[in-house]
Design a protein around this motif. Structure first.
Motif, PDB file in Angstrom:
ATOM      1  N   VAL A   1       0.725  -1.093  -0.138  1.00 47.34           N
ATOM      2  CA  VAL A   1       0.021  -0.004   0.141  1.00 47.34           C
ATOM      3  C   VAL A   1       0.793   1.167   0.001  1.00 47.34           C
ATOM      4  CG1 VAL A   1      -1.899   1.201   1.390  1.00 47.34           C
ATOM      5  CG2 VAL A   1      -1.971  -1.280   1.048  1.00 47.34           C
ATOM      6  N   LEU A   2       0.383   2.170  -0.909  1.00 44.31           N
ATOM      7  CA  LEU A   2       1.327   3.397  -0.962  1.00 44.31           C
ATOM      8  C   LEU A   2       0.569   4.643  -0.463  1.00 44.31           C
ATOM      9  CD1 LEU A   2       2.624   2.615  -4.554  1.00 44.31           C
ATOM     10  CD2 LEU A   2       3.962   2.271  -2.468  1.00 44.31           C
ATOM     11  N   ARG A   3       1.179   5.645  -0.083  1.00 43.70           N
ATOM     12  CA  ARG A   3       0.444   6.823   0.249  1.00 43.70           C
ATOM     13  C   ARG A   3       0.131   7.719  -1.352  1.00 43.70           C
ATOM     14  NH1 ARG A   3       1.000   8.132   5.581  1.00 43.70           N
ATOM     15  NH2 ARG A   3       2.744   6.887   6.467  1.00 43.70           N
ATOM     16  N   ASP A   4      -0.866   8.428  -0.989  1.00 49.57           N
ATOM     17  CA  ASP A   4      -1.292   9.045  -2.150  1.00 49.57           C
ATOM     18  C   ASP A   4      -0.308  10.302  -2.587  1.00 49.57           C
ATOM     19  OD1 ASP A   4      -1.817  10.777   0.027  1.00 49.57           O
ATOM     20  OD2 ASP A   4      -4.176  10.902  -0.289  1.00 49.57           O
ATOM     21  N   ASP A   5       0.764  10.580  -1.730  1.00 49.60           N
ATOM     22  CA  ASP A   5       1.567  11.787  -1.973  1.00 49.60           C
ATOM     23  C   ASP A   5       2.647  11.136  -3.142  1.00 49.60           C
ATOM     24  OD1 ASP A   5       3.344   9.828  -0.366  1.00 49.60           O
ATOM     25  OD2 ASP A   5       3.460  11.424   0.928  1.00 49.60           O
ATOM     26  N   TRP A   6       2.341   9.661  -3.761  1.00 50.49           N
ATOM     27  CA  TRP A   6       3.023   9.186  -4.949  1.00 50.49           C
ATOM     28  C   TRP A   6       3.089  10.216  -6.026  1.00 50.49           C
ATOM     29  CZ3 TRP A   6       5.715   4.476  -5.889  1.00 50.49           C
ATOM     30  CH2 TRP A   6       5.771   3.752  -6.977  1.00 50.49           C
ATOM     31  N   PHE A   7       1.791  10.830  -5.907  1.00 50.29           N
ATOM     32  CA  PHE A   7       1.790  11.726  -7.273  1.00 50.29           C
ATOM     33  C   PHE A   7       2.251  13.272  -6.996  1.00 50.29           C
ATOM     34  CE2 PHE A   7      -1.453   8.254  -7.595  1.00 50.29           C
ATOM     35  CZ  PHE A   7      -1.101   7.873  -8.778  1.00 50.29           C
ATOM     36  N   LYS A   8       2.892  13.299  -5.666  1.00 49.79           N
ATOM     37  CA  LYS A   8       3.351  14.648  -5.628  1.00 49.79           C
ATOM     38  C   LYS A   8       4.977  14.572  -5.230  1.00 49.79           C
ATOM     39  CE  LYS A   8      -0.589  16.611  -3.251  1.00 49.79           C
ATOM     40  NZ  LYS A   8      -1.385  17.084  -1.800  1.00 49.79           N
ATOM     41  N   SER A   9       5.722  13.347  -5.740  1.00 48.97           N
ATOM     42  CA  SER A   9       7.013  13.020  -5.381  1.00 48.97           C
ATOM     43  C   SER A   9       7.827  13.663  -6.550  1.00 48.97           C
ATOM     44  CB  SER A   9       7.081  11.607  -5.544  1.00 48.97           C
ATOM     45  OG  SER A   9       6.774  10.949  -6.784  1.00 48.97           O
ATOM     46  N   TYR A  10       7.286  14.605  -7.120  1.00 48.40           N
ATOM     47  CA  TYR A  10       8.186  15.473  -8.306  1.00 48.40           C
ATOM     48  C   TYR A  10       8.586  16.796  -7.531  1.00 48.40           C
ATOM     49  CZ  TYR A  10       4.018  18.149  -8.691  1.00 48.40           C
ATOM     50  OH  TYR A  10       2.707  18.981  -8.456  1.00 48.40           O
ATOM     51  N   ASP A  11       9.646  17.499  -7.955  1.00 53.17           N
ATOM     52  CA  ASP A  11       9.982  18.571  -7.387  1.00 53.17           C
ATOM     53  C   ASP A  11       9.220  19.681  -8.081  1.00 53.17           C
ATOM     54  OD1 ASP A  11      11.500  21.180  -7.012  1.00 53.17           O
ATOM     55  OD2 ASP A  11      13.347  20.214  -7.110  1.00 53.17           O
ATOM     56  N   PRO A  12       8.654  20.514  -7.195  1.00 51.17           N
ATOM     57  CA  PRO A  12       7.807  21.619  -7.578  1.00 51.17           C
ATOM     58  C   PRO A  12       8.420  22.726  -8.554  1.00 51.17           C
ATOM     59  CG  PRO A  12       8.016  21.764  -5.306  1.00 51.17           C
ATOM     60  CD  PRO A  12       8.617  20.538  -5.767  1.00 51.17           C
ATOM     61  N   ASP A  13       9.443  22.642  -8.397  1.00 49.18           N
ATOM     62  CA  ASP A  13      10.323  23.772  -9.201  1.00 49.18           C
ATOM     63  C   ASP A  13      10.352  23.511 -10.597  1.00 49.18           C
ATOM     64  OD1 ASP A  13      10.727  25.303  -6.991  1.00 49.18           O
ATOM     65  OD2 ASP A  13      12.835  24.511  -6.789  1.00 49.18           O
TER      66      ASP A  13
ATOM     67  N   LEU B   1      -8.350   5.714   5.154  1.00 47.32           N
ATOM     68  CA  LEU B   1      -8.804   4.768   3.901  1.00 47.32           C
ATOM     69  C   LEU B   1      -7.950   4.575   3.032  1.00 47.32           C
ATOM     70  CD1 LEU B   1     -11.406   3.843   2.422  1.00 47.32           C
ATOM     71  CD2 LEU B   1     -11.543   5.848   1.514  1.00 47.32           C
ATOM     72  N   ALA B   2      -7.902   3.110   2.580  1.00 48.55           N
ATOM     73  CA  ALA B   2      -6.989   2.711   1.360  1.00 48.55           C
ATOM     74  C   ALA B   2      -8.069   2.199   0.542  1.00 48.55           C
ATOM     75  CB  ALA B   2      -5.812   1.965   1.900  1.00 48.55           C
ATOM     76  N   VAL B   3      -7.716   2.173  -0.827  1.00 47.55           N
ATOM     77  CA  VAL B   3      -8.527   1.664  -1.667  1.00 47.55           C
ATOM     78  C   VAL B   3      -7.771   0.865  -2.769  1.00 47.55           C
ATOM     79  CG1 VAL B   3     -10.494   2.192  -3.654  1.00 47.55           C
ATOM     80  CG2 VAL B   3     -10.266   3.439  -1.526  1.00 47.55           C
ATOM     81  N   PHE B   4      -8.381  -0.376  -3.022  1.00 50.71           N
ATOM     82  CA  PHE B   4      -7.491  -1.122  -4.022  1.00 50.71           C
ATOM     83  C   PHE B   4      -8.328  -1.158  -5.380  1.00 50.71           C
ATOM     84  CE2 PHE B   4      -6.382  -3.925  -0.272  1.00 50.71           C
ATOM     85  CZ  PHE B   4      -5.071  -3.004   0.236  1.00 50.71           C
ATOM     86  N   ASP B   5      -7.725  -0.567  -6.469  1.00 46.78           N
ATOM     87  CA  ASP B   5      -8.497   0.012  -7.598  1.00 46.78           C
ATOM     88  C   ASP B   5      -8.028  -0.957  -8.836  1.00 46.78           C
ATOM     89  OD1 ASP B   5      -9.847   0.798  -9.726  1.00 46.78           O
ATOM     90  OD2 ASP B   5      -9.123   2.796  -9.337  1.00 46.78           O
TER      91      ASP B   5
ATOM     92  N   LEU C   1      -3.005   0.494  -5.355  1.00 51.38           N
ATOM     93  CA  LEU C   1      -3.179   0.133  -3.887  1.00 51.38           C
ATOM     94  C   LEU C   1      -2.731   1.490  -3.147  1.00 51.38           C
ATOM     95  CD1 LEU C   1      -2.288  -2.510  -5.314  1.00 51.38           C
ATOM     96  CD2 LEU C   1      -2.209  -3.284  -3.244  1.00 51.38           C
ATOM     97  N   LEU C   2      -3.653   2.321  -2.915  1.00 52.92           N
ATOM     98  CA  LEU C   2      -3.351   3.760  -2.304  1.00 52.92           C
ATOM     99  C   LEU C   2      -3.995   3.974  -1.176  1.00 52.92           C
ATOM    100  CD1 LEU C   2      -3.163   5.498  -5.893  1.00 52.92           C
ATOM    101  CD2 LEU C   2      -0.963   5.105  -4.413  1.00 52.92           C
ATOM    102  N   ALA C   3      -3.243   4.591  -0.236  1.00 52.03           N
ATOM    103  CA  ALA C   3      -4.058   5.248   1.135  1.00 52.03           C
ATOM    104  C   ALA C   3      -4.189   6.527   0.891  1.00 52.03           C
ATOM    105  CB  ALA C   3      -2.896   5.010   2.148  1.00 52.03           C
ATOM    106  N   THR C   4      -5.257   6.867   0.921  1.00 50.69           N
ATOM    107  CA  THR C   4      -5.893   8.403   0.970  1.00 50.69           C
ATOM    108  C   THR C   4      -5.523   9.043   2.251  1.00 50.69           C
ATOM    109  OG1 THR C   4      -8.064   8.085   2.013  1.00 50.69           O
ATOM    110  CG2 THR C   4      -7.753   7.601  -0.380  1.00 50.69           C
ATOM    111  N   SER C   5      -5.711  10.312   2.296  1.00 47.76           N
ATOM    112  CA  SER C   5      -5.448  11.351   3.633  1.00 47.76           C
ATOM    113  C   SER C   5      -6.845  11.575   4.119  1.00 47.76           C
ATOM    114  CB  SER C   5      -4.984  12.573   3.061  1.00 47.76           C
ATOM    115  OG  SER C   5      -3.872  12.451   2.466  1.00 47.76           O
ATOM    116  N   ASP C   6      -7.786  10.709   3.960  1.00 50.97           N
ATOM    117  CA  ASP C   6      -9.175  10.838   4.602  1.00 50.97           C
ATOM    118  C   ASP C   6      -9.298   9.625   5.508  1.00 50.97           C
ATOM    119  OD1 ASP C   6      -9.908  12.757   2.697  1.00 50.97           O
ATOM    120  OD2 ASP C   6     -10.391  11.352   1.066  1.00 50.97           O
ATOM    121  N   GLN C   7     -10.059  10.137   6.624  1.00 51.41           N
ATOM    122  CA  GLN C   7     -10.355   9.260   7.744  1.00 51.41           C
ATOM    123  C   GLN C   7     -11.911   8.940   7.570  1.00 51.41           C
ATOM    124  OE1 GLN C   7      -9.357  11.011  11.455  1.00 51.41           O
ATOM    125  NE2 GLN C   7     -10.404   9.214  12.795  1.00 51.41           N
ATOM    126  N   VAL C   8     -12.074   7.663   7.770  1.00 49.29           N
ATOM    127  CA  VAL C   8     -13.424   6.985   7.473  1.00 49.29           C
ATOM    128  C   VAL C   8     -13.772   5.892   8.649  1.00 49.29           C
ATOM    129  CG1 VAL C   8     -13.218   7.476   4.963  1.00 49.29           C
ATOM    130  CG2 VAL C   8     -12.741   5.130   6.032  1.00 49.29           C
TER     131      VAL C   8
END
Length: 408
Positions: free
Chosen positions: A90-102, A348-352, A361-368
Motif C-alpha cells: 500500500v502506497l501513500r497518495d503523495d506518490w503523485f506529488k513526489s516530483y520537485d515543484p520547481d 482509508l485505502a482503496v484497491f483499484d 493500492l493507495l492510502a488516501t488522506s481521509d479518515q473514515v
C-alpha cells in the motif's frame, strides 16, 4: 535498459497489462448490475478483483521502476499472492506529488522523466513547446497519456497519469450507475464544472456530457433559460458538480420571480472538495434545490472519490457512501498495513484494479468509518459512514475547484 534518476527501467511492451482487460470487463458488468439493484455474488466479484490485482502487480513490476524497487525492498515477488500484495505494498497518495515543484513551469523534461518512473506510461522522446502545465499535458495527450490533477490546496497538485483504458474507466466511473439515472440521450446536463479533463470531477462531467441532449455550464449566461426550456419540454435534467457550484445555483434560483419545476427523473449529483466553507451544509443545499426545482429529494446525492481513484462512492437516502464492488476499501494503520477489524475507523485505502497505468493500492488522506453490515437502503457491500474527514494535518480536499490555467 535505460536508467532514469538512478533507477533501472525495463522496456516492456506497451500492452503488458492487456491480460487484465477481460477481468475488468467482468467487473464493469458486476458494477452496473450492483448499482442498479441487481443481485451480485460479491464473493465471486472479490475473486475477480484479486486476479486483476495480481495481474496489475506483475505489469507494474515490469514497467514502473519505483514500484519495482519498493516491492524488492518489501520482499514481494511477481508471484506474490493478493494478500501479500495488500499487506506490503500500500502506497501513500503523495506518490503523485513526489516530483520537485520547481520543475513545473521551467523543466518539463525532468517532470516527464519523473512521470515515467512512477507510472506505466511512455512519453515522447521530446516534449516540444511546453511552456506551462497545460501545454505539457496537451503534448502528452497526443501520445495517449492523460494527466489529471488535484487542485493542490496544500500547495502542490497531484499529477495522475492515465493511459486510454484507465481514463475510460474514470470517465465511466468504472461502470457505476444509479438505479434511477436517466439513460443516455434522455437528459440535459447542467455542469457545475469548467470544461476540460484535468480533474476527476471534470472527467465525470465529460462522461455525462457525452450522453446529454444539451449541456449548459454554470459559468455561462442563460442558466434560468436553460432550466425553463427543460421544464417546458419536460426534459429531465442532471445537475452535476461540486457543492460550491450547487450553492451558486441555489443563490441564483432564489432570485428568480418564479419557481421552476423540472420533470420527474431529474437529479442532483455532487462531488469534489470545498464542502467545509459553504454558507450552508450539503443537506440544506439539497433541501433548497429540491424545493426550488421540484426535484425528488431522494435523487439528490453526494459522491466521494479522489484524484487517483477511477470510480465513485455514491451516498444513499440513509446517508452511507456505498463502495462499488469494482474496488475494495480497507482501513490501514500508520504503517499502511490493513487493520484487522470488522468495523474499523481510520485512514482509508482503496484497491483499484482499474488503475492500469499506475499502482492502484493507495492510502488516501481521509479518515473514515468503514462498515460491512447491510445498509437499510438494501444495497449490498461495503459502506462508509458520514462524515468523511481529513486525517490530522492533511490539507482540505479541493478537487471541486480547478486552476483555469491548467484545466484543458
Amino acid at each position: 535498459m535505460a536508467a532514469i534518476g538512478g533507477i533501472e527501467r525495463t522496456q516492456g511492451p506497451a500492452a503488458a497489462g492487456v491480460t487484465a482487460l477481460p477481468l475488468l470487463q467482468r467487473l464493469l458488468v458486476a458494477a452496473r448490475l450492483w448499482s442498479t439493484g441487481g443481485a451480485v455474488d460479491l464473493d465471486a466479484v472479490s475473486s475477480v478483483r484479486d486476479q486483476a490485482l495480481a495481474s496489475n502487480h506483475r505489469r507494474h513490476l515490469a514497467e514502473i521502476p519505483v514500484y519495482a524497487q519498493i516491492a524488492a525492498e518489501a520482499g514481494v515477488s511477481d508471484q506474490a499472492s493478493p494478500d501479500v500484495i495488500r499487506e506490503r505494498l500500500v502506497l501513500r497518495d503523495d506518490w503523485f506529488k513526489s516530483y520537485d515543484p520547481d520543475w513545473v513551469g521551467c523543466d518539463f523534461a525532468r517532470l516527464t522523466a519523473w512521470l515515467e518512473t512512477i507510472a506505466a506510461v511512455r512519453a515522447p522522446l521530446r516534449i516540444e513547446g511546453s511552456t506551462d502545465l497545460a501545454s505539457w499535458r496537451a503534448e502528452l495527450r497526443r501520445s495517449g497519456i492523460f494527466v489529471t490533477f488535484s487542485s493542490g490546496t496544500g500547495g502542490q497538485p497531484s499529477l495522475v497519469p492515465r493511459d486510454e483504458i484507465t481514463l475510460a474507466a474514470l470517465r465511466s466511473s468504472s461502470g457505476v450507475r444509479l438505479p434511477w439515472s436517466p439513460a443516455a440521450g434522455e437528459y440535459d446536463l447542467l455542469a457545475l464544472t469548467s470544461p476540460g479533463m484535468g480533474s476527476g470531477i471534470q472527467s465525470g462531467a465529460a462522461g455525462l456530457a457525452a450522453g446529454a441532449r444539451r449541456v449548459h455550464r454554470l459559468g455561462g449566461p442563460g442558466l434560468a433559460e436553460f432550466l425553463r426550456t427543460a421544464a417546458h419540454h419536460q426534459q429531465q435534467v442532471v445537475i452535476y458538480g461540486p457543492p460550491s457550484g450547487l450553492s451558486e445555483v441555489v443563490d441564483r434560483l432564489g432570485q428568480l420571480p418564479e419557481r421552476l419545476r423540472l420533470p420527474p427523473g431529474s437529479c442532483v449529483l455532487t462531488g469534489g472538495g470545498w464542502k467545509k466553507d459553504l454558507p450552508h451544509d450539503l443537506a440544506t443545499l439539497f433541501d433548497a434545490v429540491s424545493e426550488l426545482l421540484g426535484i425528488d429529494r431522494g435523487r439528490c446525492v453526494d459522491t466521494y472519490s479522489t484524484a487517483e481513484l477511477n470510480t465513485v462512492f455514491v451516498s444513499c437516502r440513509d446517508g452511507r457512501y456505498h463502495v462499488p464492488p469494482v474496488v475494495e476499501a480497507v482501513v490501514v494503520d500508520d504503517l499502511l498495513r490493513p487493520v484487522d477489524d470488522p468495523a474499523p475507523d481510520g485512514r482509508l485505502a482503496v484497491f483499484d484494479p482499474f488503475a492500469l497505468s499506475y499502482p492502484g493500492l493507495l492510502a488516501t488522506s481521509d479518515q473514515v468509518h468503514l462498515r460491512q453490515d447491510p445498509c437499510a437502503c438494501g444495497l449490498g457491500g461495503q459502506t462508509l459512514l458520514p462524515p468523511i474527514r481529513r486525517m490530522p494535518g492533511a490539507p482540505e480536499r479541493g478537487c471541486g475547484v480547478v486552476d483555469v490555467r491548467a484545466q484543458r
